[in-house]
Scaffold this motif. Structure first.
Motif, PDB file in Angstrom:
ATOM      1  N   TYR A 178       0.972  -1.222   0.092  1.00 17.15           N
ATOM      2  CA  TYR A 178       0.023   0.003   0.000  1.00 17.15           C
ATOM      3  C   TYR A 178       0.897   1.295   0.071  1.00 17.15           C
ATOM      4  N   GLN A 208      -3.746 -16.401   0.534  1.00 16.45           N
ATOM      5  CA  GLN A 208      -4.525 -15.280   0.960  1.00 16.45           C
ATOM      6  C   GLN A 208      -3.632 -14.159   1.269  1.00 16.45           C
ATOM      7  N   HIS A 211      -3.469 -12.766  -2.449  1.00 19.73           N
ATOM      8  CA  HIS A 211      -4.570 -12.249  -2.797  1.00 19.73           C
ATOM      9  C   HIS A 211      -4.784 -11.034  -1.989  1.00 19.73           C
ATOM     10  N   LYS A 212      -4.481 -10.572  -0.844  1.00 29.49           N
ATOM     11  CA  LYS A 212      -4.570  -9.411  -0.066  1.00 29.49           C
ATOM     12  C   LYS A 212      -3.498  -8.288  -0.708  1.00 29.49           C
ATOM     13  N   SER A 214      -2.725  -8.195  -4.029  1.00 27.87           N
ATOM     14  CA  SER A 214      -3.407  -8.054  -5.125  1.00 27.87           C
ATOM     15  C   SER A 214      -4.551  -7.207  -5.087  1.00 27.87           C
ATOM     16  N   THR A 215      -5.292  -7.439  -4.013  1.00 23.88           N
ATOM     17  CA  THR A 215      -6.584  -6.488  -3.812  1.00 23.88           C
ATOM     18  C   THR A 215      -5.985  -5.025  -3.523  1.00 23.88           C
ATOM     19  N   GLU A 218      -5.099  -3.573  -6.929  1.00 24.87           N
ATOM     20  CA  GLU A 218      -6.180  -3.383  -7.859  1.00 24.87           C
ATOM     21  C   GLU A 218      -6.898  -2.179  -7.455  1.00 24.87           C
ATOM     22  N   ARG A 219      -7.217  -2.097  -5.954  1.00 25.76           N
ATOM     23  CA  ARG A 219      -8.088  -0.710  -5.479  1.00 25.76           C
ATOM     24  C   ARG A 219      -7.353   0.224  -5.496  1.00 25.76           C
TER      25      ARG A 219
END
Ligand code: GDP
Length: 316
Positions: A178, A208, A211-212, A214-215, A218-219
């Motif tokens: 982030y 997991q 995925h986190k 990646s999210t 993406e966001r």
């Protein structure tokens, strides 16, 4: 440019010398043993390719292609098969025009792979390469499970002269990504490269975590082009192929492979096997430990470096 190309080829050829020696000795004995192309010759050639880690699937495609060409071109001398083999493997290894699209776009590159395969080293080398080509690069140290991983990446960041965003050991990798995305946006970076932890023994956690991450990307950074590269250790031969399979189950959107340590192995043929069995292109190969030892995968040069002497390879 020509000198630079020759230098690259020389580096590749010397990096792959162990594999070449192994393949060449198999081929030499095969070609000296047979004076005509018969089923024994084909059987032995097939076995030689499999022994050289080229893999069952790629070998069978190569053999089919070879047999067709031998019959169409009415070839009778086994030694002429060498050239046809080279052509056939080269065709199998083409990576396609869009393989390096991320280099020309604002992009995020996720680097995944188990510990010890050369992940951090490859991140450092890739950063150096992109920086040299005039790109602005930021690194994210998202492997927070080992303190050493962050320190090692920081060292590579210094070497490549690019900034790195990291955190304490045990910090949330997605939080680091982030911060890194925020920094990439603020500095208009061209490429953000994220080093991730590689704990394949715990697939669920790995999934997991990725995925986190990646999210978050993406966001927070939907406009960025995504590239996910899995790093595999070439010296492990068939195990590298198995790892690629397992990663593909966990992370279906893998876009390419970095195959490392090809300089220390006679198992370079595994590049052909991985690409053919997985349908995932090998995009970079590691042929040494220094910052310049990551090369874009050039199927043409690779095949020449594997099958021809350095002089033959340079002249064709
Ligand atoms: P990670 O745990 O996956 O991040 O692996 P590292 O990046 O720490 O690399 C593990 C070891 O492999 C280090 O000693 C690297 O210098 C070495 N290494 C990485 N890539 C190559 C390569 O292409 N050739 C050689 N000879 N060694 C490499």
């Amino acid at each position: 440019m020509e000198t630079e190309k020759k230098g690259l080829f020389h580096r590749l050829a010397s990096g792959l010398s162990k594999t070449r020696k192994s393949i060449a000795s198999g081929f030499d004995s095969l070609f000296s043993l047979y004076s005509e192309i018969d089923s024994d010759f084909y059987d032995e050639l097939e076995e030689t390719l499999i022994m050289d880690d080229i893999g069952v699937k790629a070998t069978s495609q190569i053999m089919d292609d070879l047999k067709k060409k031998v019959s169409a071109q009415k070839i009778t001398d086994p030694s002429e098969c060498r050239k046809l083999l080279i052509e056939s493997i080269r065709t199998q290894m083409q990576v396609g025009e869009t393989a390096y699209e991320f280099e020309n776009r604002t992009s995020v590159v996720l680097i995944i792979g188990v510990n010890g395969v050369g992940k951090t080293t490859s991140v450092g080398k890739l950063a150096g390469k992109l920086k040299d080509s005039g790109k602005t690069v930021i690194l994210a140290a998202a492997d927070t499970y080992r303190a050493a991983a962050g320190e090692q990446l920081a060292e590579w960041a210094r070497r490549a002269d690019v900034p790195m965003i990291g955190g304490q050991e045990g910090a949330d990798p997605a939080a680091i990504v982030y911060d890194a995305v925020a920094s990439a946006k603020a500095h208009h970076a061209d490429v953000l490269i994220c080093d991730t932890a590689g704990r394949l023994h715990n697939k669920k956690n790995l999934m997991q975590e990725l995925h986190k991450i990646s999210t978050v990307i993406e966001r927070e950074y939907p406009e960025a082009y995504r590239e996910t590269l899995v790093v595999l250790d070439g010296t492990t031969g068939q195990n590298a192929l198995e790892q690629a399979r397992q990663f593909k189950e966990t992370v279906p959107d893998i876009t390419g492979i970095i195959l490392t340590k090809l300089d220390g192995t006679a198992k370079g043929g595994i590049a052909v096997a991985i690409q053919s069995e997985m349908g995932i292109p090998v995009k970079y190969i590691g042929v040494g430990e220094s910052i310049d030892d990551l090369q874009k995968f050039d199927p043409d040069a690779f095949v020449r470096a594997l099958f021809l002497t350095e002089e033959e390879g340079e002249s064709c």
